[in-house]
Design an enzyme around this catalytic site. Structure first.
Site, PDB file in Angstrom:
ATOM      1  N   GLN A   1       8.792  -0.840  -2.588  1.00  0.00           N
ATOM      2  CA  GLN A   1       7.842   0.187  -2.166  1.00  0.00           C
ATOM      3  C   GLN A   1       6.620  -0.505  -1.568  1.00  0.00           C
ATOM      4  OE1 GLN A   1       8.898   3.064  -1.938  1.00  0.00           O
ATOM      5  NE2 GLN A   1       7.529   4.677  -2.578  1.00  0.00           N
TER       6      GLN A   1
ATOM      7  N   HIS B   1      12.006   1.223  -4.572  1.00  0.00           N
ATOM      8  CA  HIS B   1      12.872   0.991  -3.421  1.00  0.00           C
ATOM      9  C   HIS B   1      12.286   1.856  -2.323  1.00  0.00           C
ATOM     10  CE1 HIS B   1      17.244   0.848  -1.650  1.00  0.00           C
ATOM     11  NE2 HIS B   1      16.329   0.383  -0.839  1.00  0.00           N
ATOM     12  N   LEU B   2      11.868   1.244  -1.232  1.00  0.00           N
ATOM     13  CA  LEU B   2      11.055   1.933  -0.242  1.00  0.00           C
ATOM     14  C   LEU B   2      11.621   3.300   0.158  1.00  0.00           C
ATOM     15  CD1 LEU B   2       8.606   1.975   1.576  1.00  0.00           C
ATOM     16  CD2 LEU B   2       9.932   0.761   3.316  1.00  0.00           C
ATOM     17  N   HIS B   3      10.839   4.337  -0.064  1.00  0.00           N
ATOM     18  CA  HIS B   3      11.253   5.685   0.317  1.00  0.00           C
ATOM     19  C   HIS B   3      10.061   6.576   0.601  1.00  0.00           C
ATOM     20  CE1 HIS B   3      10.512   5.980  -4.013  1.00  0.00           C
ATOM     21  NE2 HIS B   3      10.398   7.296  -3.878  1.00  0.00           N
ATOM     22  N   PHE B   4      10.247   7.436   1.593  1.00  0.00           N
ATOM     23  CA  PHE B   4       9.302   8.503   1.898  1.00  0.00           C
ATOM     24  C   PHE B   4       9.988   9.815   1.515  1.00  0.00           C
ATOM     25  CE2 PHE B   4       8.306   5.021   4.696  1.00  0.00           C
ATOM     26  CZ  PHE B   4       6.929   5.030   4.846  1.00  0.00           C
TER      27      PHE B   4
END
Lengths: 419, 327
Positions: free
Chosen positions: A221, A258-261
């Site tokens: 993130q 964990h990178l998320h939008f």
């Protein structure tokens, strides 16, 4: 080390403990996609829907940036757009695809509850905060400790991340098409580290989805120029101003590193969209070509506002830079993308830190509201019926005011971001 | 229906339809409603000019001027209930009474029609109150905010009111009218089964009826008929749609005409439309996605929170009231 203890929100069915998960996943055929997970091995032979987005290299000049007017006026945007020139507002393939695919998942029963059965209302007052009673989001999962004083943490493959989600939760791959226009393929092979749009199995409104950039690259993130751009491009693909995208950093109520939008449709203005803004004079001059930077006024949470200047890429550059400064200085923050990618709010925040230190009043904590991006911008999701019935503008304001940095600290942070 | 001429009717109170056997309690109900300026639906025995009797499912509603609470007209909509229908209705009513405590007093079409008439009446008065406005055709009796959002849905669809007796249509899209050849006033207030005809498969009909009863989604294909009698294969998706209160406010029905092409194997035989291919062609993926997208759009719209609910602050004295974080 500062930690808060909370039950993580379940974004993917594979986060659930076995009995609950099995009950949910039983008899859902879907060509065995549920048995494939989104790692390299699983994706090697998978064919998934693919949405191509248009690379907007050149500037797009828009007549109107603020879709929802201000606190004094509430324009009827549906009227505007229906009376307007059709070619001016083409129906977006993105909205079409997202709604159709989401409805498919809805029909398949992949969500933990029917979000359209949750009550929602506008709270009386000047701002029009929106409340929702959502009793289905809670889980039987055990509460977990979350570290809130470390905005950047290494990716940890032993914890849940989206490479462990089932392929049946994928709405579509989201890939650039450098040449032509937007497009859609029913089933396409997955090439390289594709960006994916997944459903959020605990939605807070219709169409709630997760954008996971380059999923198998396992990015933690963290927002930079390129990932900010991807989120802006997704917002720009929609021509529906009711679709907004949010981002929560670690320490600002993200629960999965964990990178998320996240994005969803809410057919009402968010209060923050109607709040006035004031120019940051020096910054305005310097950054005008890239984007206009101002600050929010008459809003309980202090924040910066980026408004499109040259093009999306230039704006993403400014946002990415500001986020990098916050991240390296360990300042938790939330992002909120509105007006189809033409405006972005950035809120450095300190609620989780205060919560960890026991500085948040009990009555505010009791509501169980975690002030992440959507809450900060005025969509309050409540777990208890009493809280829902009794929520007032005054109480909401008080809760959100706790999220905000002090004026002094906010100015320091602005100086850090734009020295 | 009544056998009277316009001259005999205009200027008279509508009670000339009543006669010796008209139920007194029903008349009282109507009078109460008028006194209280509210709408009412009753079923009562009325008399034609030739003194023959008929069961009238009567809906009455006040019409208010668009800018005030003042009642300017009352609209009454009559529908004759045939005696064989009556029997069926009565048994259904009994069933309904057993199942739930809210008693459906009379089945009938008319609520939506009345709403449509009211809308027409109040919009007609618009010019006299100022705003010169080209009146849009009445295709709906849903509120105007929602109407505008629904108008952005391109597909053919109807919304019906599952709470009203016999699930009458309350909104119809232009694409539906274009497809079927009906006009809005021929559609509003009716149950959608008017699209069915002699060769409509009873099994598909039953499937749809059951879905509505159970408040469940259902998709099927069935033979329907346009206004001019042309049969067509209708790929229909129906589902309950919830409003901001989380309650089922409408049933949405999204139609997709399956064109008669060799490629998809759809064949409509004018003379023998009953020759339904027993194994139906597989649903068209693209058509399916159009329907799903329409349902999604409708769901978002119906859950929408009206901006009209927001108070518009008149001055710039906002922040002081809250006194918290402001620049």
């Amino acid at each position: 080390m500062l930690t808060i203890t909370r039950v993580p929100t379940v974004l993917s069915l594979n986060q659930l403990d076995s009995p609950e998960k099995d009950a949910k996943k039983a008899d859902k055929g879907n060509f065995g996609l549920k048995d494939i997970v989104l790692n390299e091995e699983g994706l090697a032979d998978a064919r998934l829907p693919l949405y191509y987005f248009l690379c907007r290299k050149t500037s797009f000049l828009s007549k109107k940036v603020r879709s929802f007017g201000d606190l004094q006026t509430v324009p009827d945007i549906d009227q505007d757009s229906s009376s307007g020139d059709e070619s001016d507002q083409p129906r977006s393939l993105f909205d079409h695809t997202l709604l159709a695919e989401w409805e498919n998942k809805f029909e398949e029963g992949l969500f933990r509850y029917d979000v359209t059965a949750c009550q929602t209302k506008v709270i009386p007052g000047d701002y029009g905060f929106v409340a929702q009673l959502n009793e289905g989001r809670a889980t039987k999962k055990r509460a977990t400790e979350f570290r809130v004083d470390k905005v950047l943490q290494d990716f940890d493959d032993s914890k849940f991340n989206f490479t462990k989600a089932g392929a049946n939760e994928v709405l579509f791959q989201f890939a650039p098409n450098p040449n032509e226009e937007s497009g859609f393929e029913e089933a396409a092979p997955v090439r390289g580290a594709a960006s994916m749009v997944l459903i959020n199995v605990s939605p807070i409104e219709y169409g709630h989805c997760l954008l996971v950039p380059r999923i198998t690259d396992r990015l933690p993130q963290r927002v930079d120029h390129s990932t900010a751009l991807l989120a802006l491009q997704m917002a720009a693909e929609s021509n529906n101003p009711y679709f907004r995208i949010g981002y929560n950093s670690l320490g600002a109520y993200a629960t999965i590193n964990h990178l998320h939008f996240q994005g969803y449709y809410l057919m009402a203005p968010f209060p923050v969209e109607r709040a006035p803004t004031a120019p940051l004079t020096k910054l305005m001059k310097r950054r005008r070509a890239d984007c206009i930077i101002s600050r929010l006024q008459q809003y309980p949470v202090r924040g910066l506002v980026f408004e499109i200047g040259k093009n999306l890429d230039a704006m993403a550059g400014q946002i990415g830079m500001a986020c990098e400064v916050l991240q390296t200085n360990n300042i938790p923050f939330n992002l909120f993308i509105v007006d189809c990618g033409k405006r972005v709010f950035l809120f450095p925040q300190c609620y989780a830190e205060k919560q960890a230190q026991g500085l948040v009043p009990e009555e505010l904590l009791d509501t169980g509201v975690n002030p992440a991006a959507f809450e900060i911008c005025g969509h309050m999701v409540l777990k208890r019926s009493d809280d829902y019935v009794n929520l007032t503008e005054e109480f909401t304001w008080r809760l959100l005011a706790e999220v905000s940095l002090t004026e002094e600290r906010f100015q320091e942070v602005v100086k850090l971001c734009f020295p | 229906m009544s056998g009277y001429s316009p001259e005999e009717v205009l200027g008279k109170n509508c009670r000339f339809l009543q006669g010796p056997a008209t139920e007194k309690n029903k008349i009282m109900e109507i009078r109460d409603a008028i006194r209280e300026e509210r709408e009412v639906t009753v079923r009562l025995l009325n008399y034609r000019k030739d003194r023959s009797t008929f069961h009238n499912c009567f809906h009455l509603a006040p019409v208010r001027a668009s800018n005030s609470a003042h009642v300017t007209h009352y609209v009454g909509v009559q529908m004759e209930v045939k005696s064989d229908e009556l029997e069926q209705i009565e048994s259904e009513e009994q069933l309904a009474r057993q199942q739930c405590s809210t008693v459906v007093e009379a089945p009938g079409p008319s609520k939506a029609e009345v709403l449509a008439v009211s809308a027409a009446l109040s919009s007609q008065r618009m010019p006299s109150t100022g705003a010169p406005d080209s009146n849009p055709p009445v295709t709906s009796s849903v509120e105007s905010n929602l109407l505008r959002a629904l108008n952005r849905v391109a597909q053919s669809f109807v919304l019906s009111d599952p709470v009203a007796p016999d699930n009458p249509i309350v909104h119809v899209s232009q694409a539906f009218l274009d497809m079927t050849g009906y006009s809005a006033d021929e559609v509003l207030g009716r149950n959608c089964r008017f699209l069915q005809g002699p060769n409509t498969d009873p099994a598909a009909r039953a499937q749809l009826a059951e879905a509505v009863r159970e408040k469940k989604a259902c998709s099927t294909r069935l033979l329907n008929y346009k206004k001019d009698g042309t049969p067509f294969w209708n790929c229909i998706l129906i589902c309950p749609v919830r409003n901001a209160h989380g309650e089922v406010a409408f049933f949405a029905g999204v139609q997709q005409e399956m064109k008669d092409t060799a490629a998809n194997g759809v064949k409509v035989d004018q003379d023998a439309a009953a020759l339904v291919p027993p194994s139906m062609p597989p649903a068209n993926k693209l058509a399916d996605s159009h329907q799903k997208a329409a349902v999604g759009q409708i769901r978002v719209a119906v859950r929408g929170l009206a901006t009209g609910g927001l108070t518009k602050t008149s001055s710039n004295e906002l922040p002081a009231a809250h006194g918290a974080a402001v620049a």
